[in-house]
Design a protein around this motif. Structure first.
Motif, PDB file in Angstrom:
ATOM      1  N   ARG A 188      10.959  -7.262   6.267  1.00 24.12           N
ATOM      2  CA  ARG A 188      11.298  -6.119   5.409  1.00 24.12           C
ATOM      3  C   ARG A 188      10.010  -5.673   4.710  1.00 24.12           C
ATOM      4  O   ARG A 188       9.226  -6.479   4.213  1.00 24.12           O
ATOM      5  CB  ARG A 188      12.358  -6.540   4.392  1.00 24.12           C
ATOM      6  N   VAL A 189       9.831  -4.328   4.598  1.00 23.79           N
ATOM      7  CA  VAL A 189       8.625  -3.772   3.972  1.00 23.79           C
ATOM      8  C   VAL A 189       8.814  -3.701   2.453  1.00 23.79           C
ATOM      9  O   VAL A 189       9.798  -3.099   1.983  1.00 23.79           O
ATOM     10  CB  VAL A 189       8.287  -2.376   4.532  1.00 23.79           C
ATOM     11  N   GLU A 190       7.883  -4.336   1.734  1.00 23.94           N
ATOM     12  CA  GLU A 190       7.870  -4.246   0.262  1.00 23.94           C
ATOM     13  C   GLU A 190       6.446  -3.837  -0.188  1.00 23.94           C
ATOM     14  O   GLU A 190       5.458  -4.256   0.393  1.00 23.94           O
ATOM     15  CB  GLU A 190       8.253  -5.575  -0.369  1.00 23.94           C
ATOM     16  N   VAL A 191       6.417  -3.033  -1.251  1.00 22.21           N
ATOM     17  CA  VAL A 191       5.118  -2.569  -1.796  1.00 22.21           C
ATOM     18  C   VAL A 191       5.004  -2.932  -3.293  1.00 22.21           C
ATOM     19  O   VAL A 191       6.033  -3.182  -3.965  1.00 22.21           O
ATOM     20  CB  VAL A 191       4.964  -1.047  -1.601  1.00 22.21           C
ATOM     21  N   GLU A 192       3.781  -2.923  -3.781  1.00 19.79           N
ATOM     22  CA  GLU A 192       3.522  -3.273  -5.210  1.00 19.79           C
ATOM     23  C   GLU A 192       2.899  -2.076  -5.906  1.00 19.79           C
ATOM     24  O   GLU A 192       1.977  -1.445  -5.390  1.00 19.79           O
ATOM     25  CB  GLU A 192       2.560  -4.475  -5.305  1.00 19.79           C
ATOM     26  N   GLN A 193       3.511  -1.783  -7.018  1.00 18.93           N
ATOM     27  CA  GLN A 193       2.975  -0.710  -7.860  1.00 18.93           C
ATOM     28  C   GLN A 193       2.991  -1.192  -9.314  1.00 18.93           C
ATOM     29  O   GLN A 193       4.029  -1.634  -9.828  1.00 18.93           O
ATOM     30  CB  GLN A 193       3.802   0.573  -7.727  1.00 18.93           C
ATOM     31  N   ASP A 194       1.800  -1.095  -9.946  1.00 18.15           N
ATOM     32  CA  ASP A 194       1.673  -1.475 -11.361  1.00 18.15           C
ATOM     33  C   ASP A 194       2.172  -2.886 -11.611  1.00 18.15           C
ATOM     34  O   ASP A 194       2.795  -3.191 -12.650  1.00 18.15           O
ATOM     35  CB  ASP A 194       2.419  -0.482 -12.257  1.00 18.15           C
ATOM     36  N   GLY A 195       1.959  -3.740 -10.638  1.00 17.36           N
ATOM     37  CA  GLY A 195       2.316  -5.131 -10.817  1.00 17.36           C
ATOM     38  C   GLY A 195       3.754  -5.466 -10.507  1.00 17.36           C
ATOM     39  O   GLY A 195       4.154  -6.622 -10.687  1.00 17.36           O
ATOM     40  N   HIS A 196       4.470  -4.479 -10.045  1.00 22.66           N
ATOM     41  CA  HIS A 196       5.890  -4.723  -9.714  1.00 22.66           C
ATOM     42  C   HIS A 196       6.120  -4.439  -8.232  1.00 22.66           C
ATOM     43  O   HIS A 196       5.581  -3.477  -7.696  1.00 22.66           O
ATOM     44  CB  HIS A 196       6.797  -3.832 -10.581  1.00 22.66           C
ATOM     45  N   TRP A 197       6.987  -5.268  -7.642  1.00 18.74           N
ATOM     46  CA  TRP A 197       7.287  -5.113  -6.217  1.00 18.74           C
ATOM     47  C   TRP A 197       8.632  -4.377  -6.027  1.00 18.74           C
ATOM     48  O   TRP A 197       9.543  -4.519  -6.857  1.00 18.74           O
ATOM     49  CB  TRP A 197       7.348  -6.479  -5.531  1.00 18.74           C
ATOM     50  N   GLY A 198       8.707  -3.644  -4.933  1.00 22.97           N
ATOM     51  CA  GLY A 198       9.961  -2.929  -4.565  1.00 22.97           C
ATOM     52  C   GLY A 198       9.988  -2.614  -3.064  1.00 22.97           C
ATOM     53  O   GLY A 198       9.034  -2.923  -2.347  1.00 22.97           O
TER      54      GLY A 198
END
Length: 628
Positions: free
Chosen positions: A533-543
């Motif tokens: 599953r593809v997950e990304v990190e933005q501003d220290g948070h994953w989604g």
């Protein structure tokens, strides 16, 4: 009995006799016999004057002895002389010592006077040959014509035969001064002016058999001269100003024939010795003080100490001048402030100089702070300029200062001098801040350099491996900053330098290791790191990423970012259970990648969000084998 007069001999005169009796072949009495022997005349028979006659003895027409008959006064002994049982003569003897002058010679003798029995008998067959003319002395005195003070003077009494002398007496100005047994000289070890006078001597000597006679010399004068006059003390200044030089001179002179005599000089003040035994007649007080006022005198003395004389006393009055025009200055001065005040540098010594234009003697200087009136130091010196050193000054020493001076004529204060203390750069501190915990390529790093106590303005310089990156000024002090966008080449050592004009200091080195940033995308729950599953990190948070518009271009960018191989599939995330926690947000609605981007974050995105986790996207990439 009258007789012819032999030339150059002794004659005896008796006023009652028909004529003069001449001492040629006879004597009258023991005294006359003694006189005849004394004067070197031969005798053979008695020729006597009458009992009441006055006896006179002449030598070559000059009186050498005179005595009135009868010869009864001063009898000291009575003598009789016999031949067999017949009385030859008897005599009563008295000692007579009466000097008479003959020209420059004084003749004296001690003999005997006799009164005789009425009969006349031939004298014992005694004869004495004349050995001297009547004008020669048997006893003589040797006296130096003159001497100097301190000399040893020997006065010697000498007879024609010193072995006959039993006792000798010395006289000065007719006063008896010494008596010796036998022939001895009279010595004055250390002659003084009081030893001048007329000297003569008397000697008791054996005449013949039981008869002694006393010889006497004429008088000779001893003149003791002054070796040097009483010294006079002179001063170069009798009313000197305090602090000036004064030279004392002890002035005397030696006679030309004693010019080589060595003198020693001593100087005194009010009973205290200033200098003793100098060969120089001068003594210098280099800086005389008011306390040096007093009576001065000197002494000149021979090296043998036999003669010493002191001068009269001279009073020296030293004048003291009150202090005036007191001023203070700062040394060393590091320059001048905006108001013309002197500058000092923290950590360095500071010298406060207090001086007076006028003033002599012992001056007490004192330094004070203007704000607290607190004394910061005091000194007493015979000087018009005195320094007070503060070994290490601090910023707290800044402020107003003044000094005072007093030499017991009243305290005088200087003007206030304000001092500004500058703080040099001590030790700047470098710090580097990055967005995350570690510096990554692409991050923006901020470099901070600060010296908290340095006096402004401060100029900061930033260095990377001793190469200047930037210069930044802090006009009011504090710190300066510089921002740098990191690349892989920015790894290395960094430092900063601070300079405020009072010194330059460089900080310690700070090492920065710039690395590639970690991926901001991941594939989870798959069989390996290149699928899931593809997950990304933005501003220290994953989604998660919504699969709207998700295609192979998007998967290719993900595979590139993860370091995997080529993109293979675009599966749905449901293939990789478990189901995502509802708390995990969907961060990308639509990714519009063209397949050339390095990271998924670089792709354009659609802002609308209407996807749930049931639409989460997945990705499959080739796995690149690792080599070891």
């Amino acid at each position: 009995m009258a007789m012819g007069k032999p030339a150059g001999v002794v004659e005896v005169l008796s006023p009652t006799a028909a004529s003069r009796w001449w001492w040629s072949d006879g004597v009258d009495s023991v005294v006359e016999a003694a006189a005849a022997i004394k004067l070197g005349v031969r005798k053979h028979q008695w020729i006597g004057p009458q009992t009441q006659d006055s006896l006179q003895v002449k030598c070559n027409g000059k009186h050498v002895y005179k005595r009135k008959a009868p010869y009864a006064g001063g009898i000291t002994s009575h003598q009789r002389k016999y031949r067999s049982t017949s009385l030859l003569w008897e005599s009563s003897r008295e000692n007579i010592s009466q000097p008479h002058h003959v020209g420059k010679r004084k003749l004296a003798f001690t003999t005997s006077l006799s009164t005789f029995v009425p009969w006349r008998l031939p004298l014992l067959p005694l004869s004495f040959e004349a050995s001297k003319n009547c004008t020669e002395d048997w006893l003589s005195i040797s006296v130096p014509h003159h001497a100097y003070e301190g000399d040893q003077v020997v006065i010697r009494c000498t007879g024609q035969n010193n072995g006959d002398i039993k006792r000798v007496k010395y006289f000065k100005n007719s006063h008896h001064i010494a008596t010796y047994s036998g022939s001895s000289s009279y010595t004055i070890d250390n002659a003084g002016l009081g030893d001048s006078g007329y000297y003569f001597c008397k000697a008791d000597r054996k005449l013949f058999l039981f008869i002694d006679t006393t010889e006497e010399t004429g008088s000779k004068r001893l003149n003791v001269q002054e070796l040097f006059p009483t010294p006079g003390l002179t001063a170069s200044l009798l009313q000197p100003i305090e602090g000036s030089s004064v030279t004392l001179s002890c002035n005397t002179r030696l006679p030309s024939d004693r010019a080589t005599t060595q003198l020693r000089y001593s100087f005194f003040k009010d009973g205290h010795t200033l200098q003793s035994g100098w060969t120089s007649p001068k003594f210098t007080i280099s800086a005389i003080s008011k306390e040096d006022s007093g009576n001065y005198w000197c002494e000149a003395m021979t090296a043998s100490r036999s003669v010493s004389k002191q001068s009269y006393r001279s009073y020296i009055d030293v004048e003291r001048i009150p202090v005036s025009q007191v001023s203070m200055e700062i040394q060393p001065s590091r320059g001048w402030g905006v108001e013309g005040e002197p500058l000092g540098l923290e950590g360095e010594p500071l010298v406060l100089v207090c001086s007076v234009t006028k003033g002599t003697g012992l001056i007490t200087f004192s330094w004070h702070r203007q704000d607290t009136k607190e004394s910061v130091g005091s000194k007493s010196q015979r000087s018009q300029r005195v320094e007070l050193e503060i070994p290490v000054i601090r910023e707290s020493h800044a402020g107003g200062y003044y000094c005072t001076a007093d030499n017991n004529y009243g305290l005088v204060q200087s003007a206030v001098v304000n001092i500004t203390v500058k703080v040099p750069v001590l030790q700047p501190l470098l710090s580097i801040s990055v967005p995350g915990v570690l510096p990554f390529i692409g991050d923006v790093a901020e470099l901070h350099c600060e010296d908290k106590r340095a006096s402004p303005p401060v100029l900061y310089r930033f260095y990377h491996e001793n190469i200047t990156l930037a210069n930044t000024s802090a006009p009011f002090g504090g710190k300066a900053s510089f921002k740098l966008s990191l690349t892989a080449g920015h790894s290395g050592n960094y430092s900063c330098e601070a300079d405020n004009g009072w010194g330059t200091k460089r900080s310690e080195m700070v090492t920065l290791n710039v690395t590639e940033p970690p991926p901001k995308v991941r594939l989870v729950n798959g069989p390996h790191h290149c699928e899931g599953r593809v997950e990304v990190e933005q501003d220290g948070h994953w989604g998660t990423v919504c699969d709207d518009g998700w295609d192979m271009k998007d998967v290719a960018v993900v595979c590139q970012e993860l370091g995997c191989g080529a993109a293979r599939h675009t599966p749905i995330a449901a293939l990789y259970p478990p189901v995502v926690d509802e708390a995990l947000p969907v961060l990308i609605q639509v990714a519009l990648c063209n397949g050339t981007e390095q990271t998924l974050a670089e792709c354009d995105q659609v802002e609308a969000f209407d996807c749930g986790h049931d639409e989460d996207a997945g990705a499959v990439c080739e796995v690149i084998p690792r080599t070891f």
